[in-house]
Write a protein that holds these residues in place. Structure first.
Motif, PDB file in Angstrom:
ATOM      1  N   THR A  39       0.826  -1.213   0.000  1.00 19.49           N
ATOM      2  CA  THR A  39       0.000   0.000   0.000  1.00 19.49           C
ATOM      3  C   THR A  39       0.853   1.253   0.000  1.00 19.49           C
ATOM      4  O   THR A  39       1.703   1.424   0.878  1.00 19.49           O
ATOM      5  CB  THR A  39      -0.909   0.003   1.242  1.00 19.49           C
ATOM      6  N   TRP A  40       0.651   2.117  -1.003  1.00 18.52           N
ATOM      7  CA  TRP A  40       1.338   3.390  -1.163  1.00 18.52           C
ATOM      8  C   TRP A  40       2.845   3.232  -1.354  1.00 18.52           C
ATOM      9  O   TRP A  40       3.578   4.204  -1.309  1.00 18.52           O
ATOM     10  CB  TRP A  40       1.078   4.336   0.022  1.00 18.52           C
ATOM     11  N   GLY A  41       3.308   2.013  -1.558  1.00 18.64           N
ATOM     12  CA  GLY A  41       4.733   1.790  -1.718  1.00 18.64           C
ATOM     13  C   GLY A  41       5.215   2.110  -3.124  1.00 18.64           C
ATOM     14  O   GLY A  41       4.434   2.334  -4.042  1.00 18.64           O
ATOM     15  N   GLY A  42       6.525   2.104  -3.292  1.00 20.44           N
ATOM     16  CA  GLY A  42       7.086   2.386  -4.594  1.00 20.44           C
ATOM     17  C   GLY A  42       8.586   2.408  -4.549  1.00 20.44           C
ATOM     18  O   GLY A  42       9.211   1.814  -3.668  1.00 20.44           O
ATOM     19  N   SER A  54      -2.445   2.994  -4.209  1.00 22.47           N
ATOM     20  CA  SER A  54      -3.648   2.214  -3.915  1.00 22.47           C
ATOM     21  C   SER A  54      -3.474   1.498  -2.586  1.00 22.47           C
ATOM     22  O   SER A  54      -2.398   1.520  -1.981  1.00 22.47           O
ATOM     23  CB  SER A  54      -3.908   1.181  -5.024  1.00 22.47           C
ATOM     24  N   THR A  55      -4.521   0.844  -2.155  1.00 22.58           N
ATOM     25  CA  THR A  55      -4.470   0.089  -0.901  1.00 22.58           C
ATOM     26  C   THR A  55      -4.201  -1.390  -1.140  1.00 22.58           C
ATOM     27  O   THR A  55      -4.351  -2.207  -0.233  1.00 22.58           O
ATOM     28  CB  THR A  55      -5.807   0.240  -0.142  1.00 22.58           C
ATOM     29  N   SER A  56      -3.806  -1.747  -2.360  1.00 22.36           N
ATOM     30  CA  SER A  56      -3.504  -3.139  -2.703  1.00 22.36           C
ATOM     31  C   SER A  56      -2.013  -3.295  -2.986  1.00 22.36           C
ATOM     32  O   SER A  56      -1.326  -2.336  -3.320  1.00 22.36           O
ATOM     33  CB  SER A  56      -4.294  -3.567  -3.948  1.00 22.36           C
ATOM     34  N   ASN A  57      -1.518  -4.509  -2.855  1.00 22.68           N
ATOM     35  CA  ASN A  57      -0.143  -4.788  -3.258  1.00 22.68           C
ATOM     36  C   ASN A  57      -0.038  -4.716  -4.782  1.00 22.68           C
ATOM     37  O   ASN A  57      -1.012  -4.990  -5.499  1.00 22.68           O
ATOM     38  CB  ASN A  57       0.290  -6.167  -2.782  1.00 22.68           C
ATOM     39  N   LEU A  58       1.141  -4.375  -5.271  1.00 29.46           N
ATOM     40  CA  LEU A  58       1.324  -4.247  -6.718  1.00 29.46           C
ATOM     41  C   LEU A  58       2.769  -4.560  -7.090  1.00 29.46           C
ATOM     42  O   LEU A  58       3.702  -4.083  -6.454  1.00 29.46           O
ATOM     43  CB  LEU A  58       0.990  -2.829  -7.178  1.00 29.46           C
ATOM     44  N   THR A  59       2.942  -5.359  -8.120  1.00 29.86           N
ATOM     45  CA  THR A  59       4.252  -5.613  -8.712  1.00 29.86           C
ATOM     46  C   THR A  59       4.305  -4.955 -10.083  1.00 29.86           C
ATOM     47  O   THR A  59       3.390  -5.121 -10.897  1.00 29.86           O
ATOM     48  CB  THR A  59       4.514  -7.118  -8.846  1.00 29.86           C
ATOM     49  N   PHE A  60       5.371  -4.194 -10.321  1.00 31.83           N
ATOM     50  CA  PHE A  60       5.546  -3.579 -11.635  1.00 31.83           C
ATOM     51  C   PHE A  60       7.029  -3.509 -11.959  1.00 31.83           C
ATOM     52  O   PHE A  60       7.887  -3.699 -11.083  1.00 31.83           O
ATOM     53  CB  PHE A  60       4.899  -2.197 -11.697  1.00 31.83           C
ATOM     54  N   SER A 100      -3.657   0.465 -12.694  1.00 34.84           N
ATOM     55  CA  SER A 100      -4.256   1.739 -13.108  1.00 34.84           C
ATOM     56  C   SER A 100      -3.968   2.861 -12.112  1.00 34.84           C
ATOM     57  O   SER A 100      -4.187   4.037 -12.413  1.00 34.84           O
ATOM     58  CB  SER A 100      -5.767   1.586 -13.276  1.00 34.84           C
ATOM     59  N   SER A 101      -3.481   2.499 -10.914  1.00 36.50           N
ATOM     60  CA  SER A 101      -3.186   3.517  -9.897  1.00 36.50           C
ATOM     61  C   SER A 101      -1.724   3.937  -9.892  1.00 36.50           C
ATOM     62  O   SER A 101      -1.341   4.828  -9.139  1.00 36.50           O
ATOM     63  CB  SER A 101      -3.561   2.988  -8.508  1.00 36.50           C
ATOM     64  N   LEU A 102      -0.894   3.299 -10.706  1.00 34.86           N
ATOM     65  CA  LEU A 102       0.532   3.588 -10.704  1.00 34.86           C
ATOM     66  C   LEU A 102       0.785   5.024 -11.165  1.00 34.86           C
ATOM     67  O   LEU A 102       0.234   5.471 -12.176  1.00 34.86           O
ATOM     68  CB  LEU A 102       1.260   2.601 -11.619  1.00 34.86           C
ATOM     69  N   GLU A 103       1.616   5.749 -10.426  1.00 32.77           N
ATOM     70  CA  GLU A 103       1.889   7.150 -10.724  1.00 32.77           C
ATOM     71  C   GLU A 103       3.388   7.417 -10.774  1.00 32.77           C
ATOM     72  O   GLU A 103       4.174   6.760 -10.100  1.00 32.77           O
ATOM     73  CB  GLU A 103       1.260   8.073  -9.670  1.00 32.77           C
ATOM     74  N   ALA A 104       3.763   8.394 -11.594  1.00 31.63           N
ATOM     75  CA  ALA A 104       5.132   8.902 -11.634  1.00 31.63           C
ATOM     76  C   ALA A 104       5.141  10.318 -11.089  1.00 31.63           C
ATOM     77  O   ALA A 104       4.202  11.089 -11.314  1.00 31.63           O
ATOM     78  CB  ALA A 104       5.666   8.883 -13.062  1.00 31.63           C
ATOM     79  N   SER A 105       6.202  10.672 -10.360  1.00 32.28           N
ATOM     80  CA  SER A 105       6.277  12.016  -9.790  1.00 32.28           C
ATOM     81  C   SER A 105       7.725  12.374  -9.502  1.00 32.28           C
ATOM     82  O   SER A 105       8.641  11.557  -9.654  1.00 32.28           O
ATOM     83  CB  SER A 105       5.443  12.109  -8.510  1.00 32.28           C
ATOM     84  N   LEU A 106       7.924  13.609  -9.081  1.00 29.35           N
ATOM     85  CA  LEU A 106       9.217  14.092  -8.602  1.00 29.35           C
ATOM     86  C   LEU A 106       9.069  14.396  -7.114  1.00 29.35           C
ATOM     87  O   LEU A 106       7.974  14.300  -6.568  1.00 29.35           O
ATOM     88  CB  LEU A 106       9.632  15.340  -9.384  1.00 29.35           C
ATOM     89  N   ILE A 147      13.147  10.965  -8.890  1.00 25.44           N
ATOM     90  CA  ILE A 147      12.089  10.486  -9.780  1.00 25.44           C
ATOM     91  C   ILE A 147      11.447   9.306  -9.068  1.00 25.44           C
ATOM     92  O   ILE A 147      12.143   8.365  -8.676  1.00 25.44           O
ATOM     93  CB  ILE A 147      12.650  10.056 -11.143  1.00 25.44           C
ATOM     94  N   MET A 148      10.139   9.360  -8.899  1.00 27.37           N
ATOM     95  CA  MET A 148       9.469   8.359  -8.062  1.00 27.37           C
ATOM     96  C   MET A 148       8.350   7.651  -8.826  1.00 27.37           C
ATOM     97  O   MET A 148       7.667   8.260  -9.655  1.00 27.37           O
ATOM     98  CB  MET A 148       8.911   9.027  -6.806  1.00 27.37           C
ATOM     99  N   PHE A 149       8.167   6.386  -8.524  1.00 26.43           N
ATOM    100  CA  PHE A 149       7.073   5.579  -9.064  1.00 26.43           C
ATOM    101  C   PHE A 149       6.326   4.972  -7.882  1.00 26.43           C
ATOM    102  O   PHE A 149       6.931   4.262  -7.061  1.00 26.43           O
ATOM    103  CB  PHE A 149       7.607   4.494  -9.997  1.00 26.43           C
ATOM    104  N   GLN A 150       5.021   5.252  -7.782  1.00 27.41           N
ATOM    105  CA  GLN A 150       4.269   4.879  -6.584  1.00 27.41           C
ATOM    106  C   GLN A 150       3.019   4.086  -6.919  1.00 27.41           C
ATOM    107  O   GLN A 150       2.272   4.409  -7.849  1.00 27.41           O
ATOM    108  CB  GLN A 150       3.850   6.128  -5.803  1.00 27.41           C
ATOM    109  N   ASN A 151       2.805   3.054  -6.114  1.00 30.94           N
ATOM    110  CA  ASN A 151       1.540   2.324  -6.108  1.00 30.94           C
ATOM    111  C   ASN A 151       0.556   3.143  -5.264  1.00 30.94           C
ATOM    112  O   ASN A 151       0.568   3.078  -4.048  1.00 30.94           O
ATOM    113  CB  ASN A 151       1.760   0.935  -5.497  1.00 30.94           C
TER     114      ASN A 151
END
Length: 392
Positions: free
Chosen positions: A34-37, A129-135, A75-81, A123-127
């Motif tokens: 959750t919210w990890g990245g 969502s409240t679910s686990n995610l592998t990307f 669908s919740s994966l985000e990129a940010s600074l 440069i950050m990539f974040q899940n």
């Protein structure tokens, strides 16, 4: 010293593993809760933080994959600074759907994540969502897309009927009011350093019509004094439609400059030109319903370089490999036809043929016009506005 990108998992429960997968040996697998990245940290060889100057770059580029199994939270994966909450880009705006094992190349304008153009270190990539995610992430790079690549041949456009042109009032002619103009669209409306909005504003000043832009967005890099607009990088026609009523309610535009559809044709789609055009026509009707007395200037979208994408050729029920350059022309033909029907019905809607003013030599990445090319777009809008508003 030369800055290095150091990889780190910034969620305490996020495992970051170097992987030899798919797109190259630099690919990274991220198992995020959750919210990890994960983040790429800008440091020098002495492990000291190094600022990245935003004015040297225009885009963040990277490859992304869901891996062999597509997680529900992709669908919740985000990129940010590292610039604070809310300044992020949803990757689903650039990759609407993921296929198992497939890699996708994404280029996000830095203006989406860094609208004020300040230096950054991560440069950050974040899940998100409240679910686990592998990307998987690979080939992360900061790009400067202000120069044009080698031109790609442009497919022969589909011929469409051209309505009899209306005489255009000359420069300096008094027009009806051109206040409260909303430039509405995607990253092409944002443009490079203000894009077409610069020359259009300067041109309308000569007509003494009280030119003023409105919009919920503000672009400090715009050259002219009025920096308001409603351009949203990465948004498709549907993305604009979902929020435009609120934008119009807060800004009350009297003139709307609509240029949308590039994000529906440039990447991955299961629709043909007619289907995309139907959603675009519904957006025009949505604008008319919300602002029944407004003038709506509907632009064709710029040409695109030849790239084969997953899509549906016009008139077919099955998906296939489709040339996005051809799909763009098919879509533009539908837009022109829809607008001509509205003109015939007496509606305050006009067609602006931006596509005819540009070639792929005017694009810096096969999709987005260069700063110089935006002057050509401005002339198209200027002519259409003068023609429509020249007679009280």
């Amino acid at each position: 010293m030369t800055p290095l990108w150091a990889l780190s998992g910034w969620s305490s429960t996020s495992a970051v593993q170097g992987q030899f997968v798919g797109s190259g040996i630099s690919a990274v697998k991220v198992d995020a809760t959750t919210w990890g990245g994960m983040s790429l940290d800008s440091r020098n060889v002495n492990w000291v933080w190094v600022d990245q100057p935003a004015n040297l770059y225009t885009h963040l580029g990277f490859d992304v994959s869901a891996g062999p199994v597509v997680g529900a939270a992709m669908s919740s994966l985000e990129a940010s600074l590292d610039l604070g909450w809310g300044l992020s880009a949803k990757i689903s705006n650039y990759v609407p759907s993921f296929a198992p094992g497939a890699w996708y190349h994404v280029e996000i304008p830095l203006s989406v994540m860094n609208p004020t153009g300040v230096p950054f270190r991560k440069i950050m990539f974040q899940n998100n969502s409240t679910s686990n995610l592998t990307f998987y992430i690979d080939k992360v790079v900061l790009l400067n897309r202000t120069t044009s690549p080698t031109p790609t041949p442009t497919p022969t456009p589909i011929p469409t009927p051209t309505p009899t042109p209306t005489p255009i009032p000359p420069v300096g002619t008094q027009l009806q009011s051109c206040s409260s103009i909303m430039p509405l669209g995607d990253s092409i409306t944002v443009g490079v350093n203000g894009g077409y909005r610069n020359d259009l504003y300067s041109g309308l000043l000569q007509n003494n019509c009280g030119v003023a832009y409105v919009g919920t967005q503000f672009d400090q890099w715009t050259h002219v004094a009025d920096k308001d607009h409603e351009g949203h990088s990465g948004l498709s026609i549907g993305g604009i439609a979902s929020s435009v009523n609120a934008w119009m309610a807060s800004t009350q535009p009297n003139i709307i400059l609509l240029m949308a559809g590039t994000n529906d044709t440039a990447w991955w789609t299961n629709e043909d030109g007619a289907q995309i055009g139907a959603r675009h026509n519904a957006l025009i009707e949505q604008l008319r319903t919300a602002r029944p007395n407004a003038w709506i200037f509907v632009a064709s979208i710029p040409p695109q370089s030849q790239v084969f994408i997953h899509g549906k050729p016009d008139g077919q029920n099955t998906t296939a490999s489709v040339d996005r350059a051809v799909l763009t022309q098919q879509f533009n033909a539908v837009v022109r036809s829809n607008v001509n029907a509205r003109i015939a019905a007496g509606q305050r809607v006009r067609f602006v043929d931006v596509n005819s003013a540009l070639t792929t030599a005017d694009l810096y990445d096969g999709i987005h016009p260069t700063e110089a090319a935006h002057a050509k777009i401005a002339l198209k809008f200027l002519g259409a506005i003068r023609a429509a508003l020249g007679t009280p």
